[in-house]
Design an enzyme around this catalytic site. Structure first.
Site, PDB file in Angstrom:
ATOM      1  N   ASP A  18      -2.681   0.943  -4.066  1.00 30.57           N
ATOM      2  CA  ASP A  18      -2.457   2.374  -4.172  1.00 30.57           C
ATOM      3  C   ASP A  18      -3.732   3.106  -3.758  1.00 30.57           C
ATOM      4  OD1 ASP A  18      -1.259   4.823  -4.781  1.00 30.57           O
ATOM      5  OD2 ASP A  18      -1.772   4.710  -6.889  1.00 30.57           O
TER       6      ASP A  18
ATOM      7  N   ASP B  68      -4.687   6.581  -4.534  1.00 28.56           N
ATOM      8  CA  ASP B  68      -5.247   7.398  -5.622  1.00 28.56           C
ATOM      9  C   ASP B  68      -5.418   6.581  -6.899  1.00 28.56           C
ATOM     10  OD1 ASP B  68      -5.341  10.160  -4.416  1.00 28.56           O
ATOM     11  OD2 ASP B  68      -3.231   9.664  -4.086  1.00 28.56           O
TER      12      ASP B  68
END
Length: 131
Positions: free
Chosen positions: A31, A33
């Site tokens: 991911d 963020d």
């Protein structure tokens, strides 16, 4: 469950993990963020460090590597700026990336959008509600 100390070499598999990977091709799904970048108050300020970009590039040279994000796919690609990765934007509704032959040569770009399968139904519904 045994914890392993991190290695100093990007892409190097710890020796205790190597036997379980024999004959297998691991893939990495990361991911943007909060994993590759720290969580910040303003998402537009989340920037990938050059060190992290370099590690991603090295990882992608050995393993299939994807960035999965709630952001739009093109936004995630623009932030990471590595064409050798797969990108899954909008929580996986829009996926694209390099397609490689078994010998590692890039053949073509692949793309998949889950929303495309819903397009005919959405267009039919829109036609019913439009005057």
């Amino acid at each position: 469950h045994t914890r392993h100390a991190p290695t100093n070499s990007p892409g190097k598999v710890p020796t205790t993990c190597a036997p379980s990977l024999t004959g297998k091709m691991p893939a990495f799904f990361l991911d943007y963020d909060g994993t590759l970048t720290p969580i910040v108050d303003n998402p537009f300020e989340a920037r990938l460090s050059e060190e992290a970009r370099s590690v991603l590039r090295s990882l992608a040279m050995r393993y299939k590597t994807a960035i999965v994000s709630g952001r739009a796919r093109l936004t995630a690609h623009g932030l990471v700026q590595l064409d050798e990765l797969y990108y899954a934007g909008s929580h996986g509704f829009d996926i694209a990336g390099p397609k490689r032959a078994d010998d590692g040569q890039q053949l073509e770009h692949i793309s998949y959008s889950a929303a495309d399968s819903y397009r005919p139904a959405l267009e039919a519904a829109m036609a019913k509600v439009r005057p």
